[in-house]
Design an enzyme around this catalytic site. Structure first.
Site, PDB file in Angstrom:
ATOM      1  N   ASN A  38      45.536 -65.250  70.208  1.00  0.00           N
ATOM      2  CA  ASN A  38      46.373 -64.180  69.672  1.00  0.00           C
ATOM      3  C   ASN A  38      47.630 -63.935  70.492  1.00  0.00           C
ATOM      4  OD1 ASN A  38      43.920 -63.412  71.197  1.00  0.00           O
ATOM      5  ND2 ASN A  38      44.932 -61.432  71.366  1.00  0.00           N
ATOM      6  N   GLN A  88      43.200 -65.071  64.068  1.00  0.00           N
ATOM      7  CA  GLN A  88      44.642 -65.352  64.045  1.00  0.00           C
ATOM      8  C   GLN A  88      44.977 -66.621  63.252  1.00  0.00           C
ATOM      9  OE1 GLN A  88      47.001 -63.368  64.959  1.00  0.00           O
ATOM     10  NE2 GLN A  88      45.828 -61.874  66.136  1.00  0.00           N
ATOM     11  N   CYS A 146      46.012 -54.788  72.518  1.00  0.00           N
ATOM     12  CA  CYS A 146      44.908 -54.039  73.121  1.00  0.00           C
ATOM     13  C   CYS A 146      45.136 -53.855  74.616  1.00  0.00           C
ATOM     14  CB  CYS A 146      43.590 -54.771  72.900  1.00  0.00           C
ATOM     15  SG  CYS A 146      43.425 -55.397  71.245  1.00  0.00           S
ATOM     16  N   SER A 205      39.639 -61.590  59.654  1.00  0.00           N
ATOM     17  CA  SER A 205      39.967 -60.185  59.482  1.00  0.00           C
ATOM     18  C   SER A 205      41.068 -60.024  58.441  1.00  0.00           C
ATOM     19  CB  SER A 205      40.439 -59.640  60.835  1.00  0.00           C
ATOM     20  OG  SER A 205      40.815 -58.299  60.722  1.00  0.00           O
ATOM     21  N   GLY A 206      41.008 -58.925  57.673  1.00  0.00           N
ATOM     22  CA  GLY A 206      41.974 -58.721  56.590  1.00  0.00           C
ATOM     23  C   GLY A 206      43.363 -58.322  57.047  1.00  0.00           C
ATOM     24  N   HIS A 207      43.434 -57.515  58.126  1.00  0.00           N
ATOM     25  CA  HIS A 207      44.731 -56.897  58.419  1.00  0.00           C
ATOM     26  C   HIS A 207      45.727 -57.812  59.109  1.00  0.00           C
ATOM     27  CE1 HIS A 207      44.313 -55.647  62.792  1.00  0.00           C
ATOM     28  NE2 HIS A 207      43.048 -55.895  62.522  1.00  0.00           N
ATOM     29  N   GLY A 225      37.171 -58.338  62.331  1.00  0.00           N
ATOM     30  CA  GLY A 225      36.950 -59.392  63.312  1.00  0.00           C
ATOM     31  C   GLY A 225      35.966 -58.992  64.403  1.00  0.00           C
ATOM     32  N   THR A 226      36.066 -57.776  64.869  1.00  0.00           N
ATOM     33  CA  THR A 226      35.208 -57.337  65.974  1.00  0.00           C
ATOM     34  C   THR A 226      33.739 -57.367  65.566  1.00  0.00           C
ATOM     35  OG1 THR A 226      37.008 -55.955  66.789  1.00  0.00           O
ATOM     36  CG2 THR A 226      34.789 -55.422  67.584  1.00  0.00           C
ATOM     37  N   THR A 275      26.683 -49.859  52.245  1.00  0.00           N
ATOM     38  CA  THR A 275      27.386 -49.928  50.959  1.00  0.00           C
ATOM     39  C   THR A 275      28.714 -50.663  51.131  1.00  0.00           C
ATOM     40  OG1 THR A 275      26.384 -47.845  50.342  1.00  0.00           O
ATOM     41  CG2 THR A 275      28.331 -48.508  49.085  1.00  0.00           C
TER      42      THR A 275
END
Ligand code: PLP
Length: 394
Positions: free
Chosen positions: A152, A180, A326, A200-202, A72-73, A238
């Site tokens: 979030n 989110q 954060c 974002s994946g996580h 995301g960042t 890559t």
């Protein structure tokens, strides 16, 4: 002791099925997608499939609108810098006061260095965006609007489709940080005027360090990373093949049960919310009213120190968060709750519970069983509580 994990807006457990999908791409199919030999050729279809899986969950029109990034960042930073680069005649950004630091810190830095003028649109006490201020901030100088899809900390959902249409009318690009919202609500992106979107994946039971930037077909992108020709020259480096495959699988699992997961999480969240409001006096839900993510509850217990409550919850086997992950660690009240104008005696007592599709009814039962006493004990430590405690509260 089994831990009840209710901090899924910070990160989620990787789904074991996602891990299984990723594993061969570390060992057997470890090739570099750019290689011309068989090892390279073996991974290309996996990247294509993952792109299509992310496209499907977004409801986007074309798979090539999805660019894989490190999360995301990176996606947020790329969108903001790209918009300024591709519209040199415009130098203003419109954003909200409640964005994630991944957007806010970039904007503040651009302001400090004189590269952009930034309008931070405020929210009301319920966390809803000030639409009049938003309309007034848009002009022929606006290069980019960046407003999150869902917050979030409070879970508040912003009307991004409507905001994007207004931005378009002003000739500005519209970016949304959907980190989110992605995987929790139906997006139907192709029916909107949104130009750029971060995910974002996580946050969706996928791995960390992988995400994507959606770039609508026809929107110019100035890459943040220049180098090789990966991602059609739009993001050099890559490819993180196992991560990309994991993100694709996580998106697919989220899409398969989106409606059921939404309903189940919402029912559990609502049970937690009403149970806590009934059991604990002087509790308030931050960002209540209007549309909210189904998994998020931000609740303040007046005169109870949030950090102390969190610590006790942790010792009782419940993991939650105060403000955003954060911001916690520093004792500063979160910028999001401050923007909501919450009174000081409630600011310090805010706790965020964020559920996932893995949350069970017993998890909620455990919080309801332990939290009232924890809050009561924390309040005893507040000198103010002795003065304000309502007579009916023990
Ligand atoms: N944007 C929002 C709204 C978030 O909640 C987060 C993560 O907490 C991010 C951006 C950053 O995403 P990542 O951790 O993938 O860089």
């Amino acid at each position: 002791m089994a831990v009840v994990y209710l901090d899924n807006n910070a990160t989620t457990r990787v789904d074991p099925r996602v891990v299984q999908t990723m594993l061969p791409f570390f060992t057997e199919s470890f090739g570099n997608a750019s290689s011309t030999h068989d090892y390279g050729a073996a991974v290309a279809p996996a990247l294509k499939d993952a792109r299509k899986q992310v496209q499907a969950l977004l409801g986007a029109e074309f798979d090539h609108e999805v660019i894989f990034t490190s999360g995301g960042t990176e996606s947020d930073t790329t969108a903001i810098f790209s918009a300024l680069e591709t519209a040199p005649e415009r130098n203003e950004i419109v954003t909200s006061a409640v964005e994630h630091p991944a957007v806010l810190n970039v904007c503040q830095n651009l302001e400090r260095t004189g590269r952009a003028k930034v309008h931070y649109i405020g929210v009301d006490g319920a966390g809803a965006l000030d639409l009049d201020a938003y309309r007034a901030a848009l002009s022929d100088k606006t290069a980019l609007v960046s407003i999150m899809w869902a917050n979030n900390e409070t879970g508040k959902i912003f009307p991004v489709a409507e905001l994007a249409t207004l931005a378009k009318a002003a000739g500005a690009l519209f970016h949304t940080d959907a980190v989110q919202a992605f995987g929790k609500i139906d997006m139907a992106l192709k029916d909107t005027a949104i130009d750029l979107l971060s995910l974002s994946g996580h946050k969706i039971h996928g791995p960390k360090g992988i995400g994507a930037l959606y770039v609508r077909k026809g929107v110019k992108l100035s890459p943040l990373f220049r180098g090789g020709k990966q991602e059609r020259g739009r993001r050099a480096g890559t490819e993180n093949v196992p991560g990309i495959v994991g993100l694709g699988a996580a998106a697919e699992f989220a899409r398969q049960n989106l409606a059921e997961d939404f309903a189940r999480m919402k029912a559990l969240r609502d049970r937690l919310e009403s149970g806590l409001l009934a059991a604990i006096p002087l509790a308030r839900v931050n960002g209540a009213g209007g549309e909210r993510l189904p998994n998020t509850l931000n609740i303040s217990f007046d005169y109870a120190d949030g950090e102390a409550v969190l610590h006790k919850l942790d010792r009782a086997g419940v993991a939650a968060s105060s403000g955003s992950a954060c911001a916690s660690g520093s004792m500063e009240p979160s910028h999001v709750l401050r923007a909501l104008n919450i009174p000081p005696h409630a600011l310090q007592g805010a706790i965020r519970f964020s559920l996932s599709r893995e949350t069970a009814g017993e998890d909620i039962g455990k919080v309801l069983a332990v939290l009232p006493e924890i809050v009561a004990n924390a309040r005893e430590k507040s000198p103010l509580w002795a003065e304000v405690r309502p007579p009916q509260v023990a």
